[in-house]
Motif scaffolding. Structure first.
Motif, PDB file in Angstrom:
ATOM      1  N   CYS A  83      73.904  28.645  30.024  1.00  0.00           N
ATOM      2  CA  CYS A  83      74.943  28.760  29.109  1.00  0.00           C
ATOM      3  C   CYS A  83      75.124  27.540  28.258  1.00  0.00           C
ATOM      4  O   CYS A  83      74.726  26.380  28.446  1.00  0.00           O
ATOM      5  N   ASP A  84      76.004  27.764  27.232  1.00  0.00           N
ATOM      6  CA  ASP A  84      76.360  26.862  26.098  1.00  0.00           C
ATOM      7  C   ASP A  84      77.087  25.735  26.786  1.00  0.00           C
ATOM      8  O   ASP A  84      76.926  24.450  26.671  1.00  0.00           O
ATOM      9  N   PHE A 115      67.610  24.075  23.308  1.00  0.00           N
ATOM     10  CA  PHE A 115      68.251  25.255  22.644  1.00  0.00           C
ATOM     11  C   PHE A 115      67.143  26.409  22.939  1.00  0.00           C
ATOM     12  O   PHE A 115      66.059  26.328  22.841  1.00  0.00           O
ATOM     13  N   GLU A 117      68.323  30.238  22.716  1.00  0.00           N
ATOM     14  CA  GLU A 117      68.890  31.367  21.921  1.00  0.00           C
ATOM     15  C   GLU A 117      70.186  31.469  22.031  1.00  0.00           C
ATOM     16  O   GLU A 117      70.899  31.105  23.139  1.00  0.00           O
ATOM     17  N   ASP A 118      70.925  31.745  21.066  1.00  0.00           N
ATOM     18  CA  ASP A 118      72.653  31.531  21.074  1.00  0.00           C
ATOM     19  C   ASP A 118      73.008  32.613  22.031  1.00  0.00           C
ATOM     20  O   ASP A 118      72.669  33.596  22.049  1.00  0.00           O
ATOM     21  N   PRO A 119      73.648  32.244  23.123  1.00  0.00           N
ATOM     22  CA  PRO A 119      74.159  30.854  23.217  1.00  0.00           C
ATOM     23  C   PRO A 119      73.742  30.164  24.384  1.00  0.00           C
ATOM     24  O   PRO A 119      74.109  29.588  25.113  1.00  0.00           O
TER      25      PRO A 119
END
Length: 194
Positions: A83-84, A115, A117-119
């Motif tokens: 997670c972010d 990174f 991919e979002d998030p």
């Protein structure tokens, strides 16, 4: 007759000395072999930290005879949420989730954030920088799923007869385990990582 007896006596004395020397050599080889066998059996056990008992007190970073410590943070990827907001990476009070040094929990910047991919982000440990302080492990346990864990890295450990960290560990988390199953992960099958 007497000279023949003296000859036999001299020969038997010589044989006695030769036999004594041979016996001493065989005895010495046996002692060395026995010592090596005992040592090889002793090496079949290694020190390991039980992650279910570890309280992340920080002594693994300071009490190991190795500098930096042979205890390192290990990321159990199969448990991670990617997670972010990573409790093992960010300081609890941080307002912005950036890679800025002031936001990072690790004092040596051993955790790298990549990174995906979002998030989602992947967190990698640079073992050369990790000092085994356990701050990230504590953060991960408090705000995450506990996928960051401390482990004795056997490629770095001297496997001392009396481990200085084990002697001072307040949680009694260190123990000798068989070298064929050297890791004690919590929430994870050690054979997958071992």
């Amino acid at each position: 007759m007497e000279s023949s007896d003296n000859k036999k006596s001299k020969i038997s004395r010589r044989e006695f000395i030769n036999n004594s020397v041979r016996f001493s050599i065989v005895l010495g080889i046996g002692a060395i072999g026995g010592g090596l066998l005992t040592r090889s059996h002793a090496r079949q056990m290694v020190w390991q930290l039980d992650t279910s008992k570890c309280i992340q007190c920080g002594r693994c970073a300071t009490n190991c005879v190795k500098t930096p410590s042979a205890v390192k943070c290990v990321h159990v990827y199969s448990m991670c949420g990617y997670c972010d907001l990573c409790g093992g990476y960010f300081r609890p009070e941080t307002k912005e989730l950036t890679t800025a040094a002031e936001n990072q929990l690790c004092p040596t910047s051993a955790i790298r954030r990549k990174f995906v991919e979002d998030p989602f982000f992947q967190y990698d440990i640079d073992e050369k920088l990790c000092n085994g302080c356990g701050k990230c492990v504590k953060g991960c346990g408090a705000f995450g799923n506990g996928s960051l864990q401390l482990q004795v890295r056997h490629d770095l450990c001297d496997n001392c007869n009396e481990c200085a960290i084990a002697r001072d560990c307040p949680a009694g988390a260190f123990s000798r385990v068989p070298s064929d199953s050297p890791y004690l992960f919590s929430g994870f099958d050690s054979k997958k990582k071992g």
